[in-house]
Write an enzyme that holds these catalytic residues in place. Structure first.
Site, PDB file in Angstrom:
ATOM      1  N   HIS A   1       0.796  -1.228   0.000  1.00 43.27           N
ATOM      2  CA  HIS A   1       0.000   0.000   0.000  1.00 43.27           C
ATOM      3  C   HIS A   1       0.832   1.283   0.000  1.00 43.27           C
ATOM      4  CE1 HIS A   1      -3.820  -1.999   0.297  1.00 43.27           C
ATOM      5  NE2 HIS A   1      -3.458  -2.669   1.363  1.00 43.27           N
TER       6      HIS A   1
ATOM      7  N   ARG B   1       7.035  -5.610   3.095  1.00 42.91           N
ATOM      8  CA  ARG B   1       5.727  -6.209   2.798  1.00 42.91           C
ATOM      9  C   ARG B   1       5.590  -6.208   1.282  1.00 42.91           C
ATOM     10  NH1 ARG B   1      -0.197  -4.646   5.025  1.00 42.91           N
ATOM     11  NH2 ARG B   1       0.203  -2.620   4.064  1.00 42.91           N
TER      12      ARG B   1
ATOM     13  N   THR C   1      -7.102  -3.325   9.928  1.00 46.40           N
ATOM     14  CA  THR C   1      -8.186  -2.714   9.145  1.00 46.40           C
ATOM     15  C   THR C   1      -8.803  -3.723   8.177  1.00 46.40           C
ATOM     16  OG1 THR C   1      -6.703  -1.783   7.453  1.00 46.40           O
ATOM     17  CG2 THR C   1      -7.203  -0.401   9.356  1.00 46.40           C
ATOM     18  N   ASP C   2      -7.966  -4.550   7.535  1.00 44.58           N
ATOM     19  CA  ASP C   2      -8.554  -5.609   6.703  1.00 44.58           C
ATOM     20  C   ASP C   2      -9.288  -6.625   7.569  1.00 44.58           C
ATOM     21  OD1 ASP C   2      -8.120  -5.066   3.932  1.00 44.58           O
ATOM     22  OD2 ASP C   2      -5.982  -5.371   4.245  1.00 44.58           O
TER      23      ASP C   2
HETATM   24  C1  3PY Z   1      -4.351  -3.722   7.643  1.00 42.33           C
HETATM   25  O1  3PY Z   1      -4.719  -2.977   8.560  1.00 42.33           O
HETATM   26  O2  3PY Z   1      -5.119  -4.404   6.957  1.00 42.33           O
HETATM   27  C2  3PY Z   1      -2.942  -3.827   7.341  1.00 42.33           C
HETATM   28  O3  3PY Z   1      -2.585  -4.563   6.442  1.00 42.33           O
HETATM   29  C3  3PY Z   1      -1.968  -3.012   8.136  1.00 42.33           C
HETATM   30  O4  3PY Z   1      -0.703  -3.127   7.648  1.00 42.33           O
HETATM   31 MG    MG Z   2      -4.119  -5.329   5.248  1.00 38.21          MG
END
Ligand code: 3PY
Ligand code: MG
Length: 267
Positions: A46, A71, A172-173
């Site tokens: 991201h 990542r 967050t995912d």
């Molecule tokens: C998320 O919050 O989904 C992430 O991948 C954080 O790195």
């Molecule tokens: Mg994520």
């Protein structure tokens, strides 16, 4: 071979606290590397970072003892192998949902006979040492992310996959996977319960549990719970958070823009 200090901390049962890099520049990486963190992760999923940005960022981090992670954009062997060849000592693989996907991530990190990693270390030979290939399987960390509905359901088979060193939660995912708004530092009871279940699954399997945060408050909470891989602060948030706080302290002047809410789910 230069040892992986984060893996040593894990073997000693100690937490490793890290930072997150989204800004595609070696100087930002170098600044973050001089702050006392144990590890830094270059975010190619991201962040605004591609491979030609990531290589000089790895070089900048290696002016210090900070352990470099990347990542990768996806669970795709060619990019995993390329960032390892360039000097990453660990990869964080997003959206791993089942045993087969965890095995795919592990295999890309390990040389035959343990995996399918192709031989071709380049920059990493200078960073790690000439005996790199002999010890790389032991020192390189394979970190898989649990953050999808299927991944939640199959957390046990993911964390017990041989060769997985750590499972890292993307809050967050994970929230989206639970049908919740994508909030990072999350107190919603179903989110808290799922995070706790992943931690317990990791403990049962003997692998490290990791999680992303947006604050020392949540980092501390997770360290106290037993997470051994905790992300404290991203470069972007460090920069904007500091400036917004300073802007807010001045009287007799109207800032151009009001500050954004503290947790907008971004990282
Ligand atoms: C998320 O919050 O989904 C992430 O991948 C954080 O790195
Ligand atoms: Mg994520």
């Amino acid at each position: 071979m230069r040892m992986n200090r984060v893996k040593r901390l894990w073997r000693e049962g100690k937490p490793a606290v890290g930072g997150w890099l989204s800004i595609p520049h070696c100087f930002a990486a170098e600044v973050m590397a001089h702050t006392g963190l144990d590890w830094l992760c270059i975010d190619m999923q991201h962040g605004c970072i591609d491979y030609s940005d990531a290589v000089p960022m790895l070089t900048a981090i290696s002016t210090t003892e900070v352990v470099p992670f990347v990542r990768v954009p996806w669970n795709e062997p060619s990019m995993i192998m390329r960032v390892l060849d360039a000097g990453a000592y660990g990869v964080i693989v997003p959206m791993v949902s089942n045993r087969a996907e965890a095995e795919r991530a592990v295999a890309a990190c390990r040389y035959p006979p343990h995996g399918i990693r192709s031989n071709g270390p380049n920059r990493v030979l200078m960073y790690a040492g000439a005996d790199y290939q002999k010890h790389a399987d032991r020192e390189v960390a394979c970190v898989v992310m649990i953050e999808t509905p299927e991944g939640i359901e199959k957390m046990d088979e993911i964390v017990s996959t041989p060769g997985v060193d750590a499972a890292y939660i993307g809050p967050t995912d994970l929230a989206l996977a639970l049908g919740l708004p994508p909030v990072m530092d999350n107190d919603e009871p179903r989110h808290v319960e799922t995070v706790n279940r992943i931690l317990e699954a990791c403990n049962r399997a003997g692998v490290v549990a990791g999680i992303h945060t947006n604050s020392s408050k949540f980092s501390q909470r997770y360290i106290d719970q037993g997470f051994k891989m905790v992300m404290l602060v991203p470069d972007r948030v460090a920069m904007s958070g500091y400036v917004k706080a300073e802007v807010g302290r001045l009287a007799g002047w109207t800032p151009l823009r009001p500050a954004a809410p503290p947790d907008s789910g971004g990282y």
